[in-house]
Design a protein around this motif. Sequence first.
Motif, PDB file in Angstrom:
ATOM      1  N   LEU A 167      -4.188  -0.881  -1.459  1.00 14.61           N
ATOM      2  CA  LEU A 167      -3.022  -0.881  -0.574  1.00 14.61           C
ATOM      3  C   LEU A 167      -2.342   0.483  -0.576  1.00 14.61           C
ATOM      4  O   LEU A 167      -1.912   0.984   0.480  1.00 14.61           O
ATOM      5  CB  LEU A 167      -2.043  -1.975  -1.009  1.00 14.61           C
ATOM      6  CG  LEU A 167      -0.729  -2.062  -0.223  1.00 14.61           C
ATOM      7  CD1 LEU A 167      -0.982  -2.318   1.250  1.00 14.61           C
ATOM      8  CD2 LEU A 167       0.169  -3.152  -0.819  1.00 14.61           C
ATOM      9  N   THR A 168      -2.262   1.102  -1.744  1.00 12.64           N
ATOM     10  CA  THR A 168      -1.672   2.439  -1.835  1.00 12.64           C
ATOM     11  C   THR A 168      -2.470   3.433  -0.999  1.00 12.64           C
ATOM     12  O   THR A 168      -1.896   4.249  -0.261  1.00 12.64           O
ATOM     13  CB  THR A 168      -1.614   2.896  -3.299  1.00 12.64           C
ATOM     14  OG1 THR A 168      -0.868   1.940  -4.067  1.00 12.64           O
ATOM     15  CG2 THR A 168      -0.971   4.260  -3.433  1.00 12.64           C
ATOM     16  N   ALA A 169      -3.803   3.358  -1.079  1.00 14.36           N
ATOM     17  CA  ALA A 169      -4.654   4.254  -0.286  1.00 14.36           C
ATOM     18  C   ALA A 169      -4.504   3.981   1.210  1.00 14.36           C
ATOM     19  O   ALA A 169      -4.433   4.919   2.016  1.00 14.36           O
ATOM     20  CB  ALA A 169      -6.109   4.101  -0.715  1.00 14.36           C
ATOM     21  N   LEU A 170      -4.452   2.721   1.599  1.00 17.26           N
ATOM     22  CA  LEU A 170      -4.263   2.379   3.004  1.00 17.26           C
ATOM     23  C   LEU A 170      -2.932   2.916   3.530  1.00 17.26           C
ATOM     24  O   LEU A 170      -2.849   3.426   4.659  1.00 17.26           O
ATOM     25  CB  LEU A 170      -4.315   0.866   3.200  1.00 17.26           C
ATOM     26  CG  LEU A 170      -5.685   0.188   3.017  1.00 17.26           C
ATOM     27  CD1 LEU A 170      -5.516  -1.334   3.014  1.00 17.26           C
ATOM     28  CD2 LEU A 170      -6.663   0.613   4.113  1.00 17.26           C
ATOM     29  N   MET A 171      -1.896   2.816   2.718  1.00 16.75           N
ATOM     30  CA  MET A 171      -0.575   3.315   3.111  1.00 16.75           C
ATOM     31  C   MET A 171      -0.605   4.830   3.308  1.00 16.75           C
ATOM     32  O   MET A 171      -0.079   5.351   4.305  1.00 16.75           O
ATOM     33  CB  MET A 171       0.452   2.940   2.040  1.00 16.75           C
ATOM     34  CG  MET A 171       1.866   3.425   2.338  1.00 16.75           C
ATOM     35  SD  MET A 171       2.976   3.195   0.915  1.00 16.75           S
ATOM     36  CE  MET A 171       2.277   4.396  -0.245  1.00 16.75           C
ATOM     37  N   LEU A 172      -1.209   5.550   2.381  1.00 15.07           N
ATOM     38  CA  LEU A 172      -1.266   7.005   2.495  1.00 15.07           C
ATOM     39  C   LEU A 172      -2.098   7.432   3.693  1.00 15.07           C
ATOM     40  O   LEU A 172      -1.754   8.399   4.390  1.00 15.07           O
ATOM     41  CB  LEU A 172      -1.821   7.604   1.200  1.00 15.07           C
ATOM     42  CG  LEU A 172      -0.928   7.456  -0.032  1.00 15.07           C
ATOM     43  CD1 LEU A 172      -1.646   7.950  -1.279  1.00 15.07           C
ATOM     44  CD2 LEU A 172       0.392   8.206   0.152  1.00 15.07           C
ATOM     45  N   ALA A 173      -3.188   6.707   3.950  1.00 12.61           N
ATOM     46  CA  ALA A 173      -3.992   7.020   5.128  1.00 12.61           C
ATOM     47  C   ALA A 173      -3.203   6.769   6.407  1.00 12.61           C
ATOM     48  O   ALA A 173      -3.283   7.546   7.368  1.00 12.61           O
ATOM     49  CB  ALA A 173      -5.268   6.177   5.116  1.00 12.61           C
ATOM     50  N   GLU A 185      -7.721   9.595  -8.415  1.00 14.35           N
ATOM     51  CA  GLU A 185      -7.804  11.055  -8.448  1.00 14.35           C
ATOM     52  C   GLU A 185      -7.645  11.643  -7.046  1.00 14.35           C
ATOM     53  O   GLU A 185      -7.013  12.692  -6.871  1.00 14.35           O
ATOM     54  CB  GLU A 185      -9.108  11.515  -9.085  1.00 14.35           C
ATOM     55  CG  GLU A 185      -9.233  13.020  -9.274  1.00 14.35           C
ATOM     56  CD  GLU A 185      -8.200  13.636 -10.222  1.00 14.35           C
ATOM     57  OE1 GLU A 185      -8.176  14.884 -10.314  1.00 14.35           O
ATOM     58  OE2 GLU A 185      -7.420  12.894 -10.863  1.00 14.35           O
ATOM     59  N   VAL A 186      -8.187  10.964  -6.036  1.00  8.31           N
ATOM     60  CA  VAL A 186      -7.960  11.413  -4.658  1.00  8.31           C
ATOM     61  C   VAL A 186      -6.466  11.376  -4.341  1.00  8.31           C
ATOM     62  O   VAL A 186      -5.913  12.316  -3.766  1.00  8.31           O
ATOM     63  CB  VAL A 186      -8.758  10.554  -3.655  1.00  8.31           C
ATOM     64  CG1 VAL A 186      -8.354  10.900  -2.224  1.00  8.31           C
ATOM     65  CG2 VAL A 186     -10.253  10.753  -3.846  1.00  8.31           C
ATOM     66  N   VAL A 187      -5.799  10.285  -4.720  1.00  7.50           N
ATOM     67  CA  VAL A 187      -4.360  10.171  -4.494  1.00  7.50           C
ATOM     68  C   VAL A 187      -3.610  11.286  -5.226  1.00  7.50           C
ATOM     69  O   VAL A 187      -2.701  11.914  -4.670  1.00  7.50           O
ATOM     70  CB  VAL A 187      -3.855   8.780  -4.932  1.00  7.50           C
ATOM     71  CG1 VAL A 187      -2.326   8.737  -4.962  1.00  7.50           C
ATOM     72  CG2 VAL A 187      -4.408   7.696  -4.014  1.00  7.50           C
ATOM     73  N   ARG A 188      -3.998  11.543  -6.459  1.00  9.44           N
ATOM     74  CA  ARG A 188      -3.316  12.584  -7.247  1.00  9.44           C
ATOM     75  C   ARG A 188      -3.502  13.961  -6.618  1.00  9.44           C
ATOM     76  O   ARG A 188      -2.550  14.753  -6.516  1.00  9.44           O
ATOM     77  CB  ARG A 188      -3.840  12.592  -8.684  1.00  9.44           C
ATOM     78  CG  ARG A 188      -3.027  13.461  -9.631  1.00  9.44           C
ATOM     79  CD  ARG A 188      -3.612  13.459 -11.032  1.00  9.44           C
ATOM     80  NE  ARG A 188      -4.829  14.257 -11.123  1.00  9.44           N
ATOM     81  CZ  ARG A 188      -4.856  15.578 -11.282  1.00  9.44           C
ATOM     82  NH1 ARG A 188      -3.710  16.267 -11.364  1.00  9.44           N
ATOM     83  NH2 ARG A 188      -6.007  16.218 -11.379  1.00  9.44           N
ATOM     84  N   VAL A 194       2.947   6.646  -7.279  1.00  7.11           N
ATOM     85  CA  VAL A 194       3.062   6.417  -5.840  1.00  7.11           C
ATOM     86  C   VAL A 194       3.251   4.931  -5.560  1.00  7.11           C
ATOM     87  O   VAL A 194       4.109   4.534  -4.764  1.00  7.11           O
ATOM     88  CB  VAL A 194       1.829   6.955  -5.096  1.00  7.11           C
ATOM     89  CG1 VAL A 194       1.908   6.603  -3.607  1.00  7.11           C
ATOM     90  CG2 VAL A 194       1.703   8.461  -5.266  1.00  7.11           C
ATOM     91  N   PHE A 195       2.444   4.086  -6.225  1.00  4.77           N
ATOM     92  CA  PHE A 195       2.568   2.643  -6.035  1.00  4.77           C
ATOM     93  C   PHE A 195       3.963   2.152  -6.412  1.00  4.77           C
ATOM     94  O   PHE A 195       4.582   1.370  -5.681  1.00  4.77           O
ATOM     95  CB  PHE A 195       1.506   1.926  -6.872  1.00  4.77           C
ATOM     96  CG  PHE A 195       1.697   0.437  -6.941  1.00  4.77           C
ATOM     97  CD1 PHE A 195       1.343  -0.383  -5.880  1.00  4.77           C
ATOM     98  CD2 PHE A 195       2.251  -0.144  -8.077  1.00  4.77           C
ATOM     99  CE1 PHE A 195       1.547  -1.753  -5.944  1.00  4.77           C
ATOM    100  CE2 PHE A 195       2.456  -1.514  -8.142  1.00  4.77           C
ATOM    101  CZ  PHE A 195       2.099  -2.318  -7.075  1.00  4.77           C
TER     102      PHE A 195
END
Length: 357
Positions: free
Chosen positions: A58-64, A150-153, A163-164
Motif C-alpha cells: 500500500l505504501t508503494a502504491l501510494m508513492l506511485a 530499499e526502493v522507498v528509502r 513513510v507508512f
Amino acid sequence: MEASLASGADIGASFCVTQGGETVIDIWGGHADPEKTSEWERDTIVNVYSTTKTMAALTALMLADRGVFDLHDRVAKFWPEFAAEGKEDVTIAQLLSHSAGLSGWKEQLQREDLYDWSKCTDLLARQAPFWEPGTAPGYHALTQGYLIGEVVRRATGKTIGTVFREEIAEPLGADFHIGLPASEDSRVATLQPPPVAVGAQAGSDLQKNMATNPGIDVGETTKRAWRGAEIPAAGGTGNARSVAEIHAILANGGVAKGKRFLSEAGCRRALECQVEGTDLVLGIPVRFGMGFGLPGGMVPLPNANSCYWGGYGGSVAIIDMDTQSSFSYVMNRMEGTTTGDARGFALVMATWQAMAA
C-alpha cells in the motif's frame, strides 16, 4: 470466532470488517498468551508475519500514485547497485509481484542478520536472480520487504516504516507498526508456533532456501530486536481493526476516515495481474497483482475486483472493491501455513454471504 475459541482452534484472535468506509464488525476474544493468563483486549496487537506485506505494498502504491516513482520503473533507476548480475531491467512491479527471481538470499544468513538492513539489501543487490525475472512467480517471503523498502528509502530518503507511519497509520489513527516502539510491548500477544514448522514442509531447493535461510523462529517475535526492527515482509504488529481500517483505503477508492490517500485509479493498480502460474516456491497456482494476490488459483474469491494476502500462521487481509469492503483476521495460535487458513477465510466468507443476502 466464538466457536473456534471454544474448540481451541484459536487461543486469542480479532476479526474486523469495514464497508463503505464504516467499521461494521470489530470483535476480539480469547487470551493473549498460550498459557491463558491474560485476556485478549480491545487494543491487543500481535505479529502478523506476511500480512505486513500488504502495508508495504500500500505504501508503494501510494508513492506511485503521487508520482514519486512509476511501478514499471527499473529498480536500478533509484538503486544503481541493484543492476548487478543481470538485474538491470528488473522493475518495481516485479518486486511487488514476487517475480523478480530474488525469493531468498544465496549467501547464508543468521537470524540476527535480518536486523541489519544494509547487509540484507546489499546482498540482494549483488546477487544474481534464481530465475529469469518476470517469467514466473516465486514467493519472496522475507526478501520482498527489503527490496521494496530499499526502493522507498532511495526514492524518499525515509525508511518504509517511517513513510507508512507518517503517511498512512498516523493520519488514520491505525494501530499497525512496521517497527514497534518499545512503549507498546506490553500490548503484544504471544504467538504459539504451529505444530509443524514451515521448514519441515520444504521440498524444492527454493522452498528450502526460503524456509531455512535464515530460518523462521517464532520465538524471535517475543524479542525487542524483532519488534523494533523494520522487516516489511514479516515483522509488522497490529490487530484486525488496524489491518481492515487501513485497507478501507483501497476498498473505497483511496479515501478512509474522510482523508484521501490515493486516487481511485491508484487503488486499482493493485488488481493489475503481473504474473500467474505455479509459484516456484509455494508450489501452488497463483495470480499476483501489484503487491496482492488476485482471485483464482487456490483462492477463488467471489468478486473479481478483490485482492488478498495472508500471513504465516493464519492471519489474513482481503479487500473487495466491488462492495467497498475490507476484512481482516489475526490470531496468536498459528497453523503451519504461509498463506492464511480456514479460520480467517471462513469468517470472511460467512460475512460476504450475509452482505449479499
